[in-house]
Design a protein around this motif. Structure first.
Motif, short mmCIF file in Angstrom:
data_model
loop_
_atom_site.label_atom_id
_atom_site.label_comp_id
_atom_site.label_asym_id
_atom_site.label_seq_id
_atom_site.Cartn_x
_atom_site.Cartn_y
_atom_site.Cartn_z
N LYS A 209 0.51 -0.84 0.07
CA LYS A 209 0.20 0.14 0.02
C LYS A 209 0.75 1.35 -0.08
N ASN A 210 1.93 0.92 1.00
CA ASN A 210 3.08 2.62 0.79
C ASN A 210 4.22 2.47 -0.41
N LEU A 211 3.65 1.25 -1.49
CA LEU A 211 4.19 1.66 -2.45
C LEU A 211 3.51 2.64 -3.67
N THR A 212 2.22 2.67 -3.23
CA THR A 212 1.12 3.37 -4.18
C THR A 212 2.16 4.74 -4.82
N SER A 213 2.37 5.76 -3.73
CA SER A 213 2.54 6.62 -4.33
C SER A 213 4.47 7.16 -4.60
N LEU A 214 4.64 6.04 -4.89
CA LEU A 214 5.60 5.94 -5.75
C LEU A 214 5.51 6.92 -6.97
N ASP A 215 6.06 8.02 -7.62
CA ASP A 215 6.43 7.82 -8.55
C ASP A 215 7.80 7.29 -10.25
N GLU A 231 3.25 4.67 -13.97
CA GLU A 231 2.93 3.03 -14.16
C GLU A 231 1.66 3.30 -12.30
N ASP A 232 0.80 2.33 -11.88
CA ASP A 232 0.15 2.31 -10.94
C ASP A 232 0.54 1.26 -9.73
N VAL A 233 1.83 1.86 -8.66
CA VAL A 233 2.78 0.62 -8.15
C VAL A 233 1.90 0.17 -6.80
N SER A 234 2.29 -0.89 -6.94
CA SER A 234 2.25 -2.28 -5.94
C SER A 234 3.80 -2.73 -6.01
N ILE A 235 3.17 -3.55 -4.83
CA ILE A 235 5.00 -4.99 -4.67
C ILE A 235 5.35 -5.48 -5.89
N ASP A 236 4.13 -5.70 -6.82
CA ASP A 236 4.15 -6.58 -7.86
C ASP A 236 4.49 -6.04 -8.93
N THR A 237 5.04 -4.76 -9.11
CA THR A 237 5.73 -3.63 -10.08
C THR A 237 6.85 -3.29 -10.35
N VAL A 238 6.94 -3.89 -8.47
CA VAL A 238 8.92 -3.97 -8.91
C VAL A 238 9.85 -5.48 -8.64
N CYS A 239 8.37 -6.77 -8.72
CA CYS A 239 8.61 -8.13 -8.26
C CYS A 239 8.10 -8.51 -9.26
N TYR A 242 5.62 -13.70 -8.42
CA TYR A 242 6.00 -15.33 -7.49
C TYR A 242 7.12 -15.09 -6.62
N TYR A 243 7.92 -13.41 -6.30
CA TYR A 243 8.33 -13.52 -5.62
C TYR A 243 8.61 -12.11 -4.95
N SER A 244 7.04 -11.72 -4.90
CA SER A 244 6.62 -10.57 -4.09
C SER A 244 7.14 -10.88 -2.11
N PRO A 245 6.74 -12.22 -2.13
CA PRO A 245 6.79 -12.01 -0.33
C PRO A 245 8.48 -11.78 0.11
N TYR A 246 9.20 -12.31 -0.80
CA TYR A 246 10.86 -11.42 -0.24
C TYR A 246 11.02 -9.88 -0.51
N CYS A 247 10.18 -9.56 -1.28
CA CYS A 247 10.14 -8.43 -1.39
C CYS A 247 9.72 -7.41 -0.27
N THR A 248 8.28 -7.47 -0.25
CA THR A 248 7.50 -7.46 0.78
C THR A 248 8.35 -6.85 2.06
N GLN A 249 8.64 -8.86 2.51
CA GLN A 249 10.11 -9.35 3.64
C GLN A 249 10.99 -8.20 3.29
N ALA A 250 11.97 -8.05 2.44
CA ALA A 250 13.36 -7.08 2.23
C ALA A 250 12.79 -5.57 2.12
N LEU A 251 11.56 -5.14 2.08
CA LEU A 251 11.25 -3.90 2.48
C LEU A 251 11.20 -3.87 4.10
N PHE A 252 10.41 -4.52 4.68
CA PHE A 252 10.13 -4.82 5.75
C PHE A 252 11.58 -4.60 6.79
N GLY A 253 12.71 -5.85 6.51
CA GLY A 253 13.20 -5.93 7.44
C GLY A 253 14.37 -4.80 6.69
N PHE A 254 14.42 -4.31 5.76
CA PHE A 254 15.04 -3.29 5.87
C PHE A 254 14.87 -1.68 6.58
#
Length: 387
Positions: A209-215, A231-239, A242-254
């Protein structure tokens, strides 16, 4: 060919280290009161370092060093010019050199196109932006580095968009530099760092949700759909999905490890014009994705890149290069050490490198590293090593 920062290197290093040292000193002196607020912190200042090549050819870049307060203004100026230029490049508007010359110098763009084809010119102009990560399973690269070098204090450099966040989340970098030839990727990082400062990724459920404001925009889709200006941005825009859970964890962990970093910097540069700094007692770790492939880096540029990294090392220090096979999960680790007798470059491990499935040519290939590294580890598969 422009020399890699030689007239500016010492001045820029001095500015950065003076800033970081002074603020670390202030931070250390503030501990006498448990609840005293630190008014200055290295993470509060975000530098953008600009190579001579980019400064000379992207019209709005007038300096080699920008600070936090200057970044949004210069990126906004570039955004307007870039979108107009990209629409012309993709045939959606009639080409008007008077318009394009207000953004990028046409002689430079034409030269890039002659020497590198269509890919690098579009990257430099911000018209083909790899926000969607096409490195498959790069977390395995970083997990192996963590296992092999558990006690090393790591100064991290990474190309790409999601990769730096995976890198720090797993490795716990001392310092982190996002390096890219694409200014749009770095503007995306600028927006992300502001979000981390606001702790927007502290809740895993709200990451997408917090990726949606990315320009962001002009992202290759890998599915033959037309490239979009926005682009309308979500986690699937950057991953890939199938890999979205890892990207979600990466941003949370970062987010959880964000304040462990001494500094985060942006560097707009090709690898061979890059500025690399090795602090005493640290290991330089550079995630390359496949940026050293012949498509992006020539043999001469590759040697310049290695020399630039080697030049920052003290005797006994090392730099670790992580190469990732495009469109595959395969990867390799190469370590360069500065010894009393000179440079030592060894293959720690490497997988078999395969051309991406989308290529018309199939089979195996080798990288520039295979021409220069010693034999140790050449036949040891990185993917086969236990984590």
């Amino acid at each position: 060919m422009l020399l890699p920062w030689k007239p500016l290197k010492q001045a820029i290093i001095a500015v950065i280290f003076t800033f970081i040292f002074s603020n670390c000193f202030i931070k250390g002196q503030s501990t006498h009161k448990e609840n005293q607020k630190v008014t200055e912190d290295p993470l509060e200042e975000l530098y953008l370092l600009v190579s001579n090549e980019h400064k000379n050819h992207l019209v709005h870049l007038e300096k080699n060093l920008y600070k936090t307060g200057e970044l949004q203004k210069v990126f906004n100026l570039m955004q307007t010019g870039s979108d107009a230029f990209c629409n012309m490049i993709y045939g959606r508007k009639k080409h008007d050199e008077k318009v394009s010359d207000t953004f990028i110098r046409s002689d430079y763009y034409k030269k890039l196109h002659r020497t590198h084809g269509q890919y690098i010119p579009k990257l430099v102009a911000g018209c083909r932006n790899f926000f969607k990560m096409n490195d498959l399973n790069p977390h395995r690269d970083f997990e192996l580095v963590k296992k092999l070098y558990p006690n090393a204090s790591k100064e991290c450099y990474s190309v790409g968009f999601m990769q730096p966040y995976l890198m720090h989340q797993i490795l716990g970098c001392r310092k982190l530099t996002m390096l890219d030839i694409d200014w749009k990727i770095l503007d995306g990082h600028r927006q992300m760092i502001q979000k981390f400062k606001k702790k927007e990724f502290a809740n895993k459920e709200n990451v997408s949700k917090n990726l949606t404001s990315l320009d962001i925009g002009w992202i290759p889709n890998f599915n033959n759909e037309p490239i979009q200006e926005k682009e309308d941005v979500s986690i699937d825009t950057v991953c890939f999905r199938y890999y979205s859970p890892y990207c979600t964890q990466a941003l949370f962990g970062f987010q959880e490890r964000f304040e462990e970093l001494e500094s985060v910097q942006l560097q707009l540069s090709s690898l061979h014009n890059g500025l690399f700094i090795a602090s005493p007692g640290s290991m330089v770790v550079i995630f390359l994705s496949n940026a050293t492939d012949k498509l992006y880096t020539s043999w001469e540029e590759f040697k310049l890149f290695l020399d630039s990294v080697y030049g920052t090392l003290s005797e006994g220090q090392s730099a670790l290069f992580i190469y990732h096979n495009a469109g595959r999960s395969n990867f390799g680790l190469y370590e360069m050490k500065k010894t009393s007798v000179g440079k030592s470059i060894e293959t720690i491990c490497r997988d078999e490198y395969l051309y991406p499935r989308s290529y018309t040519v199939q089979g195996t290939y080798i990288t520039f590293f295979e021409y220069i590294t010693q034999s140790k580890g050449r036949n040891k598969s990185c993917s086969g090593m236990k984590l």
